[in-house]
Scaffold this active site. Structure first.
Site, PDB file in Angstrom:
ATOM      1  CG  ASP A 114      -0.217  12.109  21.825  1.00 26.91           C
ATOM      2  OD1 ASP A 114      -0.181  13.231  22.925  1.00 26.91           O
ATOM      3  OD2 ASP A 114      -0.048  11.426  21.773  1.00 26.91           O
ATOM      4  CG  ASP A 141      -1.956  -0.799   1.153  1.00 27.66           C
ATOM      5  OD1 ASP A 141      -2.525  -1.381  -0.412  1.00 27.66           O
ATOM      6  OD2 ASP A 141      -2.645  -1.723   2.053  1.00 27.66           O
ATOM      7  CD  GLU A 196      -3.639   8.865   6.535  1.00 28.44           C
ATOM      8  OE1 GLU A 196      -2.051   9.016   6.395  1.00 28.44           O
ATOM      9  OE2 GLU A 196      -4.025   7.619   6.818  1.00 28.44           O
TER      10      GLU A 196
END
Ligand code: NAD
Length: 266
Positions: free
Chosen positions: A148, A45, A121
């Site tokens: 975070d 991927d 993303e």
């Protein structure tokens, strides 16, 4: 058919590249790195993410095929021993073209506006500690985030980083972006929603970070360090990514085969 190949660089991927070139030459395909119609990714991927970013500027004119040399991938779904069959189908069949939504961001710094597209993303993390940011949805204050980081994923990216954060898996026919939190601070003083949020195509969110924070912005597998980000606008991109399907492999079967321990095809 004009094609190009991006490979992971290991010995197996490189030998598959050679095999693909000879099979393709027998079928009269033309190797063209500048203006390919099909980009073949050989590896995993991560290799397909790299192929996507190499050709992101001409995304409307190319389609991607992923061959995996390790385990089944989300984008890399052809096996190494299926190369001959793949080339035959590419030469003889008209595929169904599936088009998946992408996420786009506009990054405002003190000097410029930068535009990026992502297949999986975007993520934002504080480099020196807690990320502090105001999140607006459709120009209204939504929440003050401390933690975070924040991940904004596409539907096909919902099975990647987003899934590790407890975000929902989203079918790619739902044109949306998902906002997921990475370890938000929640106590009597600081509060975030805590669950991930799905925004439809016609909505947007702005992440307005505290001044002078050093932020690591990741666009899929690419990390960039910034120290002067003012705000980031996130939305569903108007452009999509195309994958030719020479055989059916429904999204939910892909999810099952990647994450659940059954092989119902046997
Ligand atoms: P990598 O090689 O570490 O890949 C991470 C894993 O993510 C691989 O197993 C890959 O097959 C899988 N993956 C990639 N896209 C996927 C998708 N859409 N659905 C399901 N699995 C998927 O890193 P890389 O090759 O540089 O890939 C970058 C990706 O790694 C990022 O886009 C991000 O989604 C993922 N990532 C995940 C985590 C996490 O789960 N905690 C953290 C950082 C990055």
């Amino acid at each position: 058919m004009k094609y190009t190949i991006i490979d992971r660089g290991d010995a197996l991927s490189k030998s598959l590249v050679q095999q693909f070139h000879s099979l393709a030459a027998e079928r009269g395909f033309i190797h063209n790195n500048e203006q390919p119609e099909i980009v073949i990714s050989i590896g995993g991927d991560g290799t397909l993410l790299q192929a996507f970013h190499n050709y992101v500027d001409c995304i409307a004119d190319v389609a991607f095929v992923g061959i995996h040399t390790g385990h089944l991938g989300f984008y890399a779904d052809w096996k190494a021993d299926e190369l001959e069959e793949l080339v035959r189908l590419m030469a003889e069949e008209t595929p169904i073209m599936v088009r998946y939504p992408l996420a786009q961001i506009e990054v405002e710094t003190s000097t410029e506006t930068l535009h990026y597209l992502s297949l999986n993303e975007f993520s934002l993390k504080g480099v020196d500690g807690t990320l502090v940011a105001q999140i607006n949805v459709n120009d209204e204050l939504f929440e003050m985030f401390r933690g975070d980081g924040i991940v904004i994923s596409t539907p096909t990216g919902s099975t990647a980083y987003n899934k590790s954060l407890g975000g929902a898996i989203v079918h790619p026919s739902i044109e949306s972006i998902q906002i997921a939190e990475i370890a938000s601070i929640n106590n009597r003083v600081f509060r975030t929603l805590g669950s991930s949020v799905l925004l439809p195509k016609h909505h947007h969110c702005d992440i307005i970070s505290k001044k002078d924070q050093r932020i690591q912005l990741s666009i899929d597998h690419v990390n960039i360090m910034h120290s002067d980000i003012k705000s980031i606008r996130c939305s569903v991109a108007s452009r999509k990514v195309s994958f030719p399907r020479y055989r059916p492999f429904p999204f939910w079967n892909r999810v099952r085969d990647a994450f659940l321990d059954y092989d119902v095809r046997d």
